[in-house]
Motif scaffolding. Structure first.
Motif, short mmCIF file in Angstrom:
data_model
loop_
_atom_site.label_atom_id
_atom_site.label_comp_id
_atom_site.label_asym_id
_atom_site.label_seq_id
_atom_site.Cartn_x
_atom_site.Cartn_y
_atom_site.Cartn_z
N GLY A 16 70.93 30.48 24.28
CA GLY A 16 72.37 30.67 24.33
C GLY A 16 72.77 31.90 25.09
O GLY A 16 72.04 32.91 25.10
N ASN A 17 73.93 31.85 25.72
CA ASN A 17 74.39 32.94 26.56
C ASN A 17 75.54 33.73 25.93
O ASN A 17 76.35 34.34 26.63
CB ASN A 17 74.79 32.40 27.93
CG ASN A 17 73.61 31.80 28.66
OD1 ASN A 17 72.47 32.24 28.48
ND2 ASN A 17 73.86 30.79 29.47
N GLU A 21 76.19 31.76 19.58
CA GLU A 21 75.34 30.59 19.86
C GLU A 21 73.87 30.95 19.69
O GLU A 21 73.08 30.17 19.11
CB GLU A 21 75.61 30.09 21.28
CG GLU A 21 74.79 28.85 21.66
CD GLU A 21 75.00 28.41 23.09
OE1 GLU A 21 74.40 27.39 23.48
OE2 GLU A 21 75.76 29.08 23.83
N PHE A 22 73.48 32.10 20.21
CA PHE A 22 72.10 32.56 20.09
C PHE A 22 71.68 32.67 18.63
O PHE A 22 70.63 32.14 18.22
CB PHE A 22 71.97 33.92 20.79
CG PHE A 22 70.66 34.62 20.59
CD1 PHE A 22 69.50 34.13 21.17
CD2 PHE A 22 70.58 35.79 19.83
CE1 PHE A 22 68.28 34.79 20.99
CE2 PHE A 22 69.38 36.45 19.65
CZ PHE A 22 68.22 35.95 20.23
N ASN A 25 71.28 29.29 16.81
CA ASN A 25 70.03 28.60 17.17
C ASN A 25 68.81 29.28 16.57
O ASN A 25 67.83 28.61 16.22
CB ASN A 25 69.91 28.53 18.70
CG ASN A 25 70.83 27.48 19.30
OD1 ASN A 25 71.12 26.47 18.67
ND2 ASN A 25 71.30 27.73 20.51
#
Length: 417
Positions: A16-17, A21-22, A25
């Motif tokens: 993820g960017n 999101e990172f 996950n």
């Protein structure tokens, strides 16, 4: 000495960017591994890696600017821009004197290796006439990311790069921490970036037998501590942290994710690429971090292990942990099982994971590990399968690098105490 807060985070990663999101996950136990798209791997022993996906440089740069920067610098700027925004910092509203107390320490193990490789290919494909890109040198050198972040934001404080292989960005964070607590800066942007999924890098790591060759199932290839592990999975990306004088952060009303309270560095003094079976350098670095923080080993609630899934490296680290922590059942996990090994950026994104573990009381799992190596002590508390919810007041984050470099950081839950 001054207390130091973590007030901003930014990430470009295989998972993820952006930070939300990172993190989602990571706690969901997803793998960022897949087949390499950056070059033809048909003749390589390893055909997969943890590449950054859907990164658009135009989200951060004007189109004409992009050609000036290697991908590792583009990742660095993207992650630092996110962290600056997350911290609520507006440098344009500050005068030059205020910005003279804000600096950047940025790490990379390889710098502009993509640029270096491309330029040499072009040179040797030609007639020998030295036609090099005028941006070749600034695109390649390791310190340029720190410089670009400083120039972009008009920051006049301490500015340099740290290079200690895969311990590089943890070293940068420790240096930034020291700079603030000694009163030499109010705010530091610290982190690391890497864009080393190239033919020379993958080929080089293959030749040293460091990479996994589990080409039939890339997403299951990174398996730290597993009996059948066969090496690490290369990753790329960047992680940025805003470190800030605690009182300065409180005064400006900043949100505080966590407090950084200790950093320890040491050396194996053993081998170019290998680690000693007794893990002496790793143990010394952890002891130094605990001493620096004024903590006992029993204060640590979670260890984010370096654990790259190399046969000797994993066992060496666990031996070092045993030396420092004795029979303590402190939870251990290896998040490289999901992100791959981001080399010089590993310490930065794993520091972000550590900070979020403290903030959210969640310990991420080690995925893919099915059968623990028989040589691992039976009382090792390695978190497998799924993340767990548990009170986390202190996290210790380990990173080790070729050349015997070791660096460990300690983050604490944010309190007023």
């Amino acid at each position: 000495m001054k207390r130091v807060a973590v007030t901003g985070l930014g990430v470009i990663s295989p998972l993820g960017n952006n930070v939300p999101e990172f993190w989602e996950n990571i706690i969901s136990g997803k793998s960022g591994a897949d087949y390499i798209t950056k070059f033809d791997t048909s003749k390589f022993k390893t055909t997969f890696a943890c590449e950054v996906k859907d990164f658009n440089a135009e989200d951060y740069f004007e189109k004409k600017e992009i050609r000036k920067y290697d991908l590792f610098t583009q990742y660095a700027v993207a992650a630092s821009d996110q962290a600056i925004m997350d911290a609520g910092l507006n440098f344009e509203s500050m005068d030059q004197q205020e910005r003279s107390k804000i600096g950047v320490i940025w790490a990379s193990g390889n710098g502009g290796i993509t640029t270096f490789e491309e330029q040499l290919k072009e040179f040797h494909a030609g007639d020998g006439t030295p036609r090099f890109n005028p941006f070749f040198i600034p695109k390649m050198i390791v310190d340029i990311a720190a410089g670009v972040i400083s120039i972009r934001n008009g920051l006049h404080g301490p500015n340099y790069a740290t290079v200690s292989a895969c311990a590089s960005s943890n070293t940068a964070i420790i240096n930034a921490f020291d700079t603030i607590r000694l009163g030499k800066a109010n705010i530091m942007i610290a982190g690391g970036s890497e864009a080393a999924i190239t033919s020379s890098s993958i080929g080089g790591f293959n030749s040293s037998h460091a990479l996994s060759k589990r080409n039939e199932e890339p997403q299951k290839a990174s398996r730290p501590f597993d009996r059948d592990r066969d090496g690490f999975v290369a990753g790329e990306g960047a992680g940025a942290l805003i470190l800030e004088d605690w009182d300065f952060a409180v005064k400006r009303g900043a949100k505080i994710y966590a407090e950084i309270v200790g950093g320890g560095m040491a050396a194996d003094a053993y081998h170019l690429t290998g680690t000693p079976s007794d893990g002496f350098g790793a143990a010394l670095g952890m002891k130094n971090a605990l001493e620096d923080a004024g903590l006992l080993f029993s204060d640590i609630d979670y260890i984010n292990a370096h654990a790259t899934a190399t046969p000797q490296g994993d066992l060496s680290e666990l031996t070092a942990i045993k030396t420092v922590f004795g029979d303590s059942l402190v939870p251990i996990s290896a998040t490289k099982s999901m992100t791959g090994h981001l080399l010089g950026a590993a310490g930065a994104i794993e520091s972000i994971i550590s900070v979020l573990a403290v903030k959210n009381d969640i310990i991420p799992a080690t995925i893919n590990t099915v059968n623990l190596d028989e040589q691992i002590p039976a009382d090792s508390n390695i978190i497998l399968g799924e993340s767990i919810h548990q009170k986390v007041n202190y996290v210790l984050n380990n990173t080790f690098g070729f050349g015997g470099h070791t660096a460990s950081t300690i983050f604490k839950k944010a309190t007023n105490q």
